[in-house]
Design a protein around this motif. Structure first.
Motif, PDB file in Angstrom:
ATOM      1  N   ASN A  95       7.229  -1.979 -21.630  1.00  0.00           N
ATOM      2  CA  ASN A  95       7.547  -0.718 -21.750  1.00  0.00           C
ATOM      3  C   ASN A  95       8.843  -0.209 -20.979  1.00  0.00           C
TER       4      ASN A  95
ATOM      5  N   ALA B 197       9.958   0.116 -18.215  1.00  0.00           N
ATOM      6  CA  ALA B 197       9.678   0.483 -16.915  1.00  0.00           C
ATOM      7  C   ALA B 197      11.064   1.147 -16.196  1.00  0.00           C
ATOM      8  N   LEU B 198      11.425   2.067 -16.858  1.00  0.00           N
ATOM      9  CA  LEU B 198      12.895   2.478 -16.264  1.00  0.00           C
ATOM     10  C   LEU B 198      12.251   3.803 -15.142  1.00  0.00           C
ATOM     11  N   TYR B 199      13.101   3.973 -14.244  1.00  0.00           N
ATOM     12  CA  TYR B 199      12.681   5.231 -13.459  1.00  0.00           C
ATOM     13  C   TYR B 199      13.038   6.434 -14.207  1.00  0.00           C
ATOM     14  N   PRO B 200      11.981   7.249 -14.591  1.00  0.00           N
ATOM     15  CA  PRO B 200      12.419   8.494 -15.393  1.00  0.00           C
ATOM     16  C   PRO B 200      13.224   9.448 -14.819  1.00  0.00           C
ATOM     17  N   HIS B 201      13.188   9.657 -13.470  1.00  0.00           N
ATOM     18  CA  HIS B 201      13.834  10.512 -12.808  1.00  0.00           C
ATOM     19  C   HIS B 201      15.221  10.233 -12.246  1.00  0.00           C
ATOM     20  N   MET B 202      15.684   8.965 -12.615  1.00  0.00           N
ATOM     21  CA  MET B 202      16.899   8.295 -12.298  1.00  0.00           C
ATOM     22  C   MET B 202      17.892   8.313 -13.555  1.00  0.00           C
TER      23      MET B 202
ATOM     24  N   ASN C 119      19.403   3.694 -12.532  1.00  0.00           N
ATOM     25  CA  ASN C 119      18.356   2.797 -12.710  1.00  0.00           C
ATOM     26  C   ASN C 119      19.032   1.394 -12.542  1.00  0.00           C
TER      27      ASN C 119
ATOM     28  N   ARG D 179      19.618  -3.547 -15.960  1.00  0.00           N
ATOM     29  CA  ARG D 179      18.938  -3.630 -14.606  1.00  0.00           C
ATOM     30  C   ARG D 179      18.889  -4.944 -13.814  1.00  0.00           C
TER      31      ARG D 179
ATOM     32  N   PHE E  27      10.322  -5.434 -18.411  1.00  0.00           N
ATOM     33  CA  PHE E  27       8.951  -5.283 -19.011  1.00  0.00           C
ATOM     34  C   PHE E  27       8.641  -5.020 -20.416  1.00  0.00           C
TER      35      PHE E  27
END
Lengths: 359, 288
Positions: free
Chosen positions: A83, A85-90, A95, A146, A81
């Motif tokens: 932006n 779209a990485l998972y910020p809390h991982m 990720n 990813r 994507f």
């Protein structure tokens, strides 16, 4: 890897038609770029391939399997994507391994594949960091990582480089191409930047208002734009358009501009005399000429960049720009004569905006 | 300008900044003392004899400290029971509000159905209806359910918080981009997985803030516990404390002692969740 076929696909949001009867064939292993101005439907089309938007009409198939009603996760695709779209809390490793974890792969397998992707992308030392601790370029690489670890049949990219600065964009462009050369995975890439399209694509799909205007290789589109829109959209600086008519002078077909200049047309031009037409000339195909030859106008702007000079001329009501290889001694307000290379001009029917010159 | 003049100007500027900073410190210090003083008096009054409590000028440190008030409160009233009721009520209410707010807020923020807009409008509308308006109907409901004088009765009015739904919805809209959920869907995650593994962890800050607000809302609730709990054993601490004020007298010593005991859980929770609380107040613009 797999071919993607989009057949007579349509989509509307309420009363607005976003995609109208689009048909595109993406060959197996190709890098195809969907390009067009904002709102042309390119992102929607990509999201329909990904399964994030429903398909109102038509069919999309991946590797011969119609995927209209298949859930995104079962389409065997990976999407990057704008932006990231990485998972910020991982962490970066989490990720990148997220999809494998969901697919219940073994820990060892996940680690191996994440390590391998990280090595390819130069992310090995960041695996235990969080996305916010990385720069924009690194985050983009994680997003690509990813996608890689899933080893999907198709990569989908939605304007992945738009958030990067100019220098990084050029670098990432190269990395994306390298990645494609290495994996040979079918890739569909959306951008509004025609330079990105020209430099990366095997095949470009130019879209406008939900319709495919032309499909072709980058140089095909540049050399033989199917209509005025493609002519103006592909190539930078944009193509000049001069309005006028096709005339017969001394047994030769010429194009007479609104301001009275006559430019010879090459033999392949297939236009009846008297036809109202538009002549497209790329700025880089104009060069300085002797007085009385080609077009003349007053200089409005001069922008020397060292390697080349960009000038804008006022010709009666028209403005044309030219990209000259040489430096100019003239200044704003002076008259300048420019002539196009005969075989590089493009003749369009003014009424239909379609290309007339035989190719 | 010479170097010396420049140095002098810089020194002057620094001095002025130091003076302004110190001035702000003094003002804040005075205000915090004024805010703390009632609490200090409350605790110290708990240790005073009735005579000393009415003495003028008041003393901060009791001359003859006594624990009689505390002993009396703990012996004569089921204070610990009330505290227990309050804690259970507040904790369960907080958990219920966190659950309902996060589910409803997330769905209202991220799922696009026209009917959801209507539901959200209704949720907002309930926020402007004062509790007192539906308190009585709710009471009859509790009565017909046979849950008067129980924790469930207390909870009936404190399971859902429209403000909490609103807070979470706004938070989801602002902090969780659609692409994140779409990426997860493509990665193969189901909706429940997305909610528990992606949405909830990202809402930790907002949920912490909401949790603190919800806890104190229940902890300080008065009207509803007052009508739903009719026997002494079922009171919450807020209702229990009000017993010390009768129509004719206020038993200041015992009231102070009871209030001081009640402060302990509140202060403990505040210390633990200090950061969330500050964040909550900052992000909601609420002053509680």
């Amino acid at each position: 890897m797999a071919a993607v076929e989009i057949r007579n696909v349509a989509k509307s949001f309420g009363p607005t038609d976003i995609i109208r009867n689009v048909t595109v064939e993406v060959p197996d292993g190709a890098f195809v770029v969907l390009v067009g101005p904002s709102g042309c439907g390119k992102s929607t089309l990509l999201r329909m391939i990904a399964g994030l938007e429903d398909i109102d009409k038509g069919e999309i198939s991946i590797g011969g399997r119609v995927i209209n009603d298949v859930e995104p996760k079962h389409r065997d695709i990976a999407m990057v994507f704008q932006n990231y779209a990485l998972y910020p809390h991982m962490t970066i490793a989490e990720n990148m391994g997220f999809s494998l974890r969901l697919a219940r792969q073994s820990k060892k397998e996940i680690e191996e594949r994440v390590q391998e992707a990280a090595r390819i992308l130069g992310l090995s030392e960041y695996l235990h960091r969080y996305p916010k601790q990385l720069s924009g370029g690194q985050r983009q690489r994680v997003a690509m990582g990813r996608a890689i670890v899933r080893q999907p049949q198709v990569f989908l990219f939605d304007e992945p480089l738009s958030n990067l600065d100019a220098k990084l964009r050029v670098q990432m462009r190269g990395e994306l191409k390298d990645m494609h050369a290495r994996f040979k995975t079918t890739t569909i890439y959306v951008t509004h930047d025609q330079i990105e399209a020209m430099t990366m694509a095997d095949l470009i799909v130019v879209m406008r208002d939900g319709v495919v205007e032309q499909i072709g290789t980058p140089l095909d589109l540049y050399d033989y734009p199917a209509n005025m829109f493609v002519g103006s959209f592909i190539g930078s600086p944009a193509m000049n358009f001069l309005k006028g008519a096709v005339r017969q002078v001394n047994g030769q077909q010429v194009f007479e501009t609104g301001s009275g200049f006559r430019l010879p047309l090459h033999a392949a031009a297939a236009a009846p005399d008297g036809l109202m037409a538009t002549l497209g000339i790329r700025p880089e195909h104009l060069s300085l000429s002797r007085a009385g030859e080609g077009l003349a106008g007053r200089i409005v702007t001069i922008e020397p960049t060292g390697s080349e000079t960009f000038v804008v001329l006022q010709l009666g009501e028209d403005r044309i720009s030219a990209l000259l290889r040489q430096r100019l001694t003239a200044s704003v307000g002076d008259e300048l004569w420019l002539a196009p290379q005969l075989d590089t001009t493009h003749l369009f029917d003014s009424a239909t905006t379609k290309r007339l010159t035989g190719s | 300008m010479s170097d010396r003049e420049a140095n002098r100007a810089a020194t002057r500027r620094r001095m002025r900044r130091v003076l302004v900073d110190r001035g702000i410190d003094v003002v804040l210090m005075v205000f915090s003392l004024l805010m703390l003083l009632p609490l200090v008096f409350l605790v110290s009054n708990g240790f005073k004899t009735p005579q000393e409590m009415l003495a003028w000028p008041p003393t901060i440190i009791p001359a003859n400290p006594t624990t009689d008030n505390f002993a009396a409160v703990l012996q004569d009233t089921p204070l610990l029971r009330w505290i227990f009721n309050s804690v259970v009520f507040a904790v369960l209410s907080t958990l219920a509000i966190l659950a309902t707010s996060s589910i409803a807020g997330y769905i209202l923020a991220k799922f696009r159905y026209r009917s959801l807009n209507v539901i959200f409008a209704l949720v907002l509308a309930t926020a402007i209806v004062p509790f007192e308006v539906y308190m009585i109907p709710l009471y009859f409901q509790a009565q017909s359910l046979g849950i008067l004088n129980s924790i469930w009765g207390l909870l009936l009015g404190y399971l859902v918080m429209s403000f909490g739904i609103f807070l979470i919805r706004q938070n989801v809209i602002h902090s969780i981009p659609d692409e994140l959920l779409e990426a997860a869907r493509i990665d193969g995650a189901g909706e429940l997985w997305i909610f528990f593994r992606i949405v909830l962890p990202l809402l930790r800050g907002a949920l912490g803030a909401l949790g603190v607000l919800a806890f104190f809302q229940a902890w300080t609730a008065f009207a509803w516990p007052m009508i739903v709990a009719t026997n002494r054993e079922a009171y919450t601490i807020e209702v229990g404390l009000a017993l010390f004020q009768t129509g004719f007298t206020v038993d200041l010593g015992r009231l102070s002692a009871a209030s001081a005991i009640v402060l302990i859980p509140s202060i403990t929770l505040f210390v633990i969740l200090r950061r969330n609380f500050v964040q909550g107040v900052a992000s909601t613009g609420l002053k509680e």
